[in-house]
Design a protein around this motif. Sequence first.
Motif, short mmCIF file in Angstrom:
data_model
loop_
_atom_site.label_atom_id
_atom_site.label_comp_id
_atom_site.label_asym_id
_atom_site.label_seq_id
_atom_site.Cartn_x
_atom_site.Cartn_y
_atom_site.Cartn_z
N GLY A 167 0.81 -1.36 0.16
CA GLY A 167 -0.09 0.04 0.07
C GLY A 167 0.78 1.13 0.04
N THR A 168 0.44 3.03 0.56
CA THR A 168 0.86 3.67 0.48
C THR A 168 1.27 4.43 1.58
OG1 THR A 168 -1.33 4.97 -0.02
CG2 THR A 168 0.39 4.33 -2.17
N THR A 169 0.99 3.33 2.80
CA THR A 169 1.00 3.98 3.94
C THR A 169 1.89 3.53 4.91
OG1 THR A 169 -1.58 3.95 4.76
CG2 THR A 169 0.12 3.76 6.47
N SER A 170 3.26 3.70 5.29
CA SER A 170 4.11 3.51 6.19
C SER A 170 3.99 4.12 7.73
CB SER A 170 5.52 4.35 5.54
OG SER A 170 6.31 3.58 4.04
N VAL A 171 4.84 2.65 8.36
CA VAL A 171 4.31 2.77 9.58
C VAL A 171 5.76 2.81 10.26
CG1 VAL A 171 4.23 1.68 11.66
CG2 VAL A 171 2.43 1.45 9.29
N ILE A 172 6.19 3.80 11.29
CA ILE A 172 7.66 3.43 12.23
C ILE A 172 6.20 3.21 13.63
CG2 ILE A 172 9.25 4.67 13.14
CD1 ILE A 172 9.26 6.89 11.16
N SER A 173 7.30 2.29 14.36
CA SER A 173 6.82 1.86 15.41
C SER A 173 7.84 1.33 16.46
CB SER A 173 5.96 0.63 15.29
OG SER A 173 5.45 -0.07 16.75
N GLN A 174 7.97 2.22 17.85
CA GLN A 174 8.90 1.55 18.97
C GLN A 174 8.04 -0.07 19.26
OE1 GLN A 174 7.89 4.98 21.19
NE2 GLN A 174 9.56 6.35 20.36
N SER A 175 7.02 -0.66 18.83
CA SER A 175 7.31 -2.03 19.38
C SER A 175 6.79 -2.86 18.24
CB SER A 175 5.71 -1.58 19.74
OG SER A 175 5.27 -2.96 20.01
N ARG A 218 9.58 7.37 -2.24
CA ARG A 218 7.97 7.93 -3.75
C ARG A 218 7.00 7.34 -3.31
NH1 ARG A 218 11.12 6.26 -8.52
NH2 ARG A 218 12.07 5.49 -7.44
N ASP A 219 7.11 5.55 -2.74
CA ASP A 219 5.91 4.43 -2.17
C ASP A 219 5.41 5.12 -1.14
OD1 ASP A 219 6.98 2.98 -4.11
OD2 ASP A 219 8.13 2.08 -2.99
N THR A 220 5.65 5.75 -0.22
CA THR A 220 4.98 6.16 1.10
C THR A 220 3.94 7.88 0.68
OG1 THR A 220 6.23 5.61 2.30
CG2 THR A 220 4.96 7.33 3.16
N GLU A 221 2.71 7.69 0.96
CA GLU A 221 1.66 8.91 1.11
C GLU A 221 1.34 9.51 2.37
OE1 GLU A 221 -1.85 8.20 -1.58
OE2 GLU A 221 -0.40 7.65 -3.31
N VAL A 222 1.10 8.89 2.80
CA VAL A 222 0.68 8.66 4.91
C VAL A 222 1.64 7.86 5.75
CG1 VAL A 222 -0.93 8.45 6.65
CG2 VAL A 222 -1.32 8.70 3.82
N ILE A 223 1.92 8.48 6.92
CA ILE A 223 2.70 8.04 7.70
C ILE A 223 2.39 7.37 8.96
CG2 ILE A 223 5.37 7.93 8.50
CD1 ILE A 223 5.77 9.99 6.36
N LEU A 224 2.38 6.15 9.63
CA LEU A 224 1.83 6.74 11.19
C LEU A 224 3.06 5.79 12.14
CD1 LEU A 224 -1.46 3.68 10.11
CD2 LEU A 224 -1.23 5.94 10.30
N LEU A 225 2.80 6.62 13.08
CA LEU A 225 4.16 6.66 14.10
C LEU A 225 3.01 6.08 15.48
CD1 LEU A 225 5.00 10.08 14.27
CD2 LEU A 225 5.98 7.69 13.10
N PHE A 226 3.31 4.46 16.10
CA PHE A 226 2.69 3.85 17.35
C PHE A 226 4.27 4.52 18.02
CE2 PHE A 226 2.10 0.95 20.65
CZ PHE A 226 1.53 0.22 20.40
#
Length: 599
Positions: A167-175, A218-226
């Motif tokens: 997809g176009t959403t990327s995630v950075i997580s501390q877990s 280029r593949d990322t449109e939205v960035i989620l942070l946990f």
Amino acid sequence: MSTPDSARLAQALFAPKTIALVGASGDPKKNTARPQRYLVKHGYSGRIVPINPARDEILGLPAYATLGNAYAAIGQIDHAYIMSPGESVEAALEDCGACGIPIASIFSDGFADLGEAGSARQTRLTARARALGVRVLGPNSMGVMNIAGRTTVSVNATLETDTLLAGTTSVISQSGTMLGTLMSRGAARGLGYAKMVSVGNEADLGVGELLDLLVDDRDTEVILLFLETVRDAPRLAAAARRAHAAGKPVVVYKLGRSALGEAMARSHTGALAGSDRALDAFFRDCGIIRVEMLETLIEIAPLVAKRRPALACGPRRVAVVTTTGGGAASVVDRLGLAGIETMVPNAALSDALQAHGVRVTDSPIIDLTMAGSGARYAAVLRTLIDSPECDAVLAVVGSSAQFHPDVAVQPIVQTPWAVKPVVAFLTPHAEASLTVLAKQGIAAFRTPEACADAFRAYFSWRAPTARGAESAIVWPRSVPAHGRLDEHQALQLFASLGIVTVERAVAIAPAFSHSMAYPVAAKVLSADLSHKTEAGGVTLGIADSAAFDAAVAAMRAAMSSEMRTDRILVQKMESGVAEAIVGYRDDPLLGPVVMVGAG
């Protein structure tokens, strides 16, 4: 900002051509065998290099005793994933430096997650990595995934699945575990991901720097942070501002709002705790969208993708269209709790809806149950999108979403939702309908709570606060640089910052003489007296010198024998339209925080 170094780092992190797996196991049931199995399973096209001193071959691939042996045999290695026991991590890091490996992801724990001794080990590890020129992800990191690039450098068990949805959403997580949670739950909704990173203890690479890398992806449109904590607030804020400028919304779910949550975060990755209200203000200041629920974090991306924050101009109104009254009522109730207004059509909008055969009442729900669906449903949605009476449209779909997705959600799919947010809430368990909506980039929710939370977060979203030029501050010589200040010293400091302060003088024992014109206020002047009024150390509206002498005597008598009372602050009596309170604290996560409120 993007630099040649950051581009090389992104390539080594997300798209390495050769990956070394340090501590790889030949037993496919063990965690340390997972990365090799997953890379093969999901079609990684680069070279996989197992490192294990006890084996010549692991799961069908040649193995090497050390990174040095592998480097001598095959040449450049882009990424090392270190899974060996904690005490051998330092040796593996030395090998990374000797072989010119640009990044080491460390799965091994036993560092800042293990108390004071572990923190000291982590500090030494970080310093050595910098000296060697090796960037570190972790320790205590479950790794990194580039879904579209079929690169899964991770032990996360969710990768046992046969297919990964890009997809176009990327995630950075501390877990690290949460990456699997988001991936599996997202897949059930038809939602895939671009990049996913487990930061672990953030000894080197942190959330802010990784967010910076994803701004240029280029593949990322939205960035989620946990997040469990914020370890480098200035870096995160700068990256979030870059993301906003690039049109890439950043959404955060912050764990640790309760005392128990804070304690668990500390034990997990050695996280510090800060004020939750201060974090709220921080996220808002740098344009980060904060959600309250994990479900919202998973489902909100299509709502904010390719959008900008709504202009702040009063309460936001949502038009609710439904074919199921009970399901719609559950969401309307939650919207009300979130402070979001549900639109009741005015006369002009009522006439327009009735032209499509819809009977309109004074209810906040536009019920299409008796009006049919299909073309009529689509016409109603378009009418609402064109109406200035609402800021977003919520379509609540009933049981047909489960068994007839081609019919139930087609009117929503056909709506020009890019003009104004159109969101769906599906009352049944309806994975097929969720997938249809996800493919069209339409946000769809499975619970009324997450749906309302998403609307609240979206309407609360603001552009980053504009930053003015910083000016140099000269600390007044008469004000101590350390320790607590008395009120006169604090006012001197405020005046040096350009803040208007009340006219004042300091009267000193024994005469306590001053030249202020009456009426005045008098206060015992001491850095050790925080609440002067409660202690009897303040007198207001003193009309003349006799009243002043009497007030000073009374205040000094009210003080304890240990309290210094040889100085009295005399101030001009002032009156205004309101009283305000201004507070300051040095937040352990965010640095200087100012609180302003009604007094």
